[in-house]
Design a protein around this motif. Structure first.
Motif, PDB file in Angstrom:
ATOM      1  N   LYS A   1      53.464  23.021  78.582  1.00 56.39           N
ATOM      2  CA  LYS A   1      52.020  22.842  78.770  1.00 56.39           C
ATOM      3  C   LYS A   1      51.301  22.812  77.422  1.00 56.39           C
ATOM      4  O   LYS A   1      50.439  21.950  77.195  1.00 56.39           O
ATOM      5  CB  LYS A   1      51.444  23.972  79.636  1.00 56.39           C
ATOM      6  CG  LYS A   1      51.848  23.910  81.065  1.00 56.39           C
ATOM      7  CD  LYS A   1      51.105  24.905  81.945  1.00 56.39           C
ATOM      8  CE  LYS A   1      51.383  26.335  81.566  1.00 56.39           C
ATOM      9  NZ  LYS A   1      50.825  27.294  82.530  1.00 56.39           N
ATOM     10  N   ASP A   2      51.633  23.740  76.533  1.00 54.18           N
ATOM     11  CA  ASP A   2      50.979  23.788  75.219  1.00 54.18           C
ATOM     12  C   ASP A   2      51.249  22.518  74.415  1.00 54.18           C
ATOM     13  O   ASP A   2      50.333  21.960  73.794  1.00 54.18           O
ATOM     14  CB  ASP A   2      51.448  25.023  74.430  1.00 54.18           C
ATOM     15  CG  ASP A   2      50.970  26.321  75.051  1.00 54.18           C
ATOM     16  OD1 ASP A   2      50.005  26.292  75.850  1.00 54.18           O
ATOM     17  OD2 ASP A   2      51.579  27.380  74.750  1.00 54.18           O
TER      18      ASP A   2
ATOM     19  N   LYS B   1      49.237  19.553  75.854  1.00 58.36           N
ATOM     20  CA  LYS B   1      47.804  19.587  75.517  1.00 58.36           C
ATOM     21  C   LYS B   1      47.554  19.170  74.070  1.00 58.36           C
ATOM     22  O   LYS B   1      46.516  18.622  73.754  1.00 58.36           O
ATOM     23  CB  LYS B   1      47.233  20.988  75.770  1.00 58.36           C
ATOM     24  CG  LYS B   1      47.043  21.289  77.237  1.00 58.36           C
ATOM     25  CD  LYS B   1      46.262  22.560  77.454  1.00 58.36           C
ATOM     26  CE  LYS B   1      47.173  23.749  77.431  1.00 58.36           C
ATOM     27  NZ  LYS B   1      46.506  25.011  77.766  1.00 58.36           N
TER      28      LYS B   1
ATOM     29  N   ARG C   1      47.873  13.589  76.593  1.00 63.13           N
ATOM     30  CA  ARG C   1      46.739  14.279  77.207  1.00 63.13           C
ATOM     31  C   ARG C   1      45.820  13.277  77.888  1.00 63.13           C
ATOM     32  O   ARG C   1      45.443  13.458  79.046  1.00 63.13           O
ATOM     33  CB  ARG C   1      45.983  15.091  76.163  1.00 63.13           C
ATOM     34  CG  ARG C   1      44.801  15.880  76.746  1.00 63.13           C
ATOM     35  CD  ARG C   1      44.091  16.758  75.726  1.00 63.13           C
ATOM     36  NE  ARG C   1      43.535  15.961  74.649  1.00 63.13           N
ATOM     37  CZ  ARG C   1      43.848  16.103  73.368  1.00 63.13           C
ATOM     38  NH1 ARG C   1      44.713  17.030  73.006  1.00 63.13           N
ATOM     39  NH2 ARG C   1      43.313  15.340  72.448  1.00 63.13           N
TER      40      ARG C   1
ATOM     41  N   GLY D   1      38.578  20.522  80.505  1.00 62.23           N
ATOM     42  CA  GLY D   1      38.880  21.137  81.805  1.00 62.23           C
ATOM     43  C   GLY D   1      39.934  20.352  82.567  1.00 62.23           C
ATOM     44  O   GLY D   1      40.838  20.920  83.184  1.00 62.23           O
TER      45      GLY D   1
ATOM     46  N   SER E   1      42.208  18.383  81.266  1.00 58.21           N
ATOM     47  CA  SER E   1      43.519  18.532  80.621  1.00 58.21           C
ATOM     48  C   SER E   1      44.133  19.895  80.943  1.00 58.21           C
ATOM     49  O   SER E   1      45.353  20.014  81.074  1.00 58.21           O
ATOM     50  CB  SER E   1      43.430  18.299  79.109  1.00 58.21           C
ATOM     51  OG  SER E   1      42.671  19.310  78.497  1.00 58.21           O
ATOM     52  N   GLU E   2      43.297  20.927  81.095  1.00 57.97           N
ATOM     53  CA  GLU E   2      43.802  22.244  81.515  1.00 57.97           C
ATOM     54  C   GLU E   2      44.403  22.172  82.923  1.00 57.97           C
ATOM     55  O   GLU E   2      45.490  22.689  83.167  1.00 57.97           O
ATOM     56  CB  GLU E   2      42.691  23.299  81.483  1.00 57.97           C
ATOM     57  CG  GLU E   2      42.310  23.760  80.108  1.00 57.97           C
ATOM     58  CD  GLU E   2      43.415  24.566  79.436  1.00 57.97           C
ATOM     59  OE1 GLU E   2      44.151  25.304  80.127  1.00 57.97           O
ATOM     60  OE2 GLU E   2      43.543  24.431  78.207  1.00 57.97           O
ATOM     61  N   TYR E   3      43.665  21.536  83.862  1.00 56.50           N
ATOM     62  CA  TYR E   3      44.175  21.366  85.220  1.00 56.50           C
ATOM     63  C   TYR E   3      45.473  20.560  85.207  1.00 56.50           C
ATOM     64  O   TYR E   3      46.437  20.885  85.892  1.00 56.50           O
ATOM     65  CB  TYR E   3      43.141  20.633  86.090  1.00 56.50           C
ATOM     66  CG  TYR E   3      42.357  21.537  87.004  1.00 56.50           C
ATOM     67  CD1 TYR E   3      42.798  21.778  88.306  1.00 56.50           C
ATOM     68  CD2 TYR E   3      41.169  22.121  86.598  1.00 56.50           C
ATOM     69  CE1 TYR E   3      42.073  22.586  89.155  1.00 56.50           C
ATOM     70  CE2 TYR E   3      40.430  22.928  87.441  1.00 56.50           C
ATOM     71  CZ  TYR E   3      40.892  23.161  88.716  1.00 56.50           C
ATOM     72  OH  TYR E   3      40.185  23.962  89.556  1.00 56.50           O
TER      73      TYR E   3
ATOM     74  N   GLU F   1      48.309  22.667  83.851  1.00 57.27           N
ATOM     75  CA  GLU F   1      48.751  23.627  84.876  1.00 57.27           C
ATOM     76  C   GLU F   1      49.618  22.931  85.916  1.00 57.27           C
ATOM     77  O   GLU F   1      50.655  23.454  86.334  1.00 57.27           O
ATOM     78  CB  GLU F   1      47.552  24.291  85.565  1.00 57.27           C
ATOM     79  CG  GLU F   1      46.916  25.402  84.778  1.00 57.27           C
ATOM     80  CD  GLU F   1      47.886  26.543  84.509  1.00 57.27           C
ATOM     81  OE1 GLU F   1      48.625  26.976  85.427  1.00 57.27           O
ATOM     82  OE2 GLU F   1      47.907  27.009  83.360  1.00 57.27           O
TER      83      GLU F   1
END
Length: 169
Positions: free
Chosen positions: A26-27, A30, A36, A73, A75-77, A80
């Motif tokens: 995940k890191d 991103k 991304r 937001g 990219s966070e979703y 995850e």
């Protein structure tokens, strides 16, 4: 003493290791700009939209519009989702591998039992043949003995038994 279930221990180890690997994945995702924008943001918007619609349906709301997330937001979703998909894929792969291993063991055990059953059936057939041959030989011996005895007294006669098991004449 039974052997250690090394496959299950290995499976549990891989499943446990998959969570930190998921975080690293995940890191890294991103931080990669092209990945991304081409994967994480669209997937994040999609998962956000689905989650909002499901929440609204469960709460009884009739609103249909979903406000899109900003790029961070989304990219966070998306990240995850990527992490959870990785963990799910690892767990599913391990489960299918274990299932296939179990199915192979079961098939081998069934084949061994079928072989043993065929062997027992063959042995039973041989025993029945032997019994039939011995019965014929005994009948022949009785005939020969009866021919050697005087005709007034047969060599082999069955005595009749009464209802209570006593011999009768």
């Amino acid at each position: 003493m039974t052997a250690l279930p090394l496959a299950k221990i290995l499976s549990l180890t891989v499943r446990t290791i998959s969570k930190p690997i998921s975080k690293i994945l995940k890191d890294q995702a991103k931080q990669h700009a092209t990945f991304r924008t081409s994967f994480l943001v669209p997937v994040g918007q999609l998962t956000h939209g689905v989650a909002v619609r499901i929440r609204r349906l469960t709460m009884g709301s009739s609103r249909k519009d979903v406000v899109p997330l900003d790029e961070i937001g989304a990219s966070e979703y998306g990240a995850e989702f990527l992490g959870e998909a990785f963990i799910y894929t690892v767990a599913t792969t391990l489960m299918l591998t274990e299932y296939n291993s179990s199915a192979k063991k079961s098939a081998a055990k069934e084949a061994k039992q079928n072989t043993r059953l065929r062997k027992l059936e063959e042995d039973l057939e041989i025993a029945n043949t032997t019994i039939a041959m011995q019965t014929e030989a005994l009948k022949h011996m009785v005939v020969v003995l009866e021919q050697q005895q005087p005709s007034s007294q047969p060599a082999f006669t069955e005595k009749k038994k009464s209802w209570f098991g006593f011999e009768t004449s």
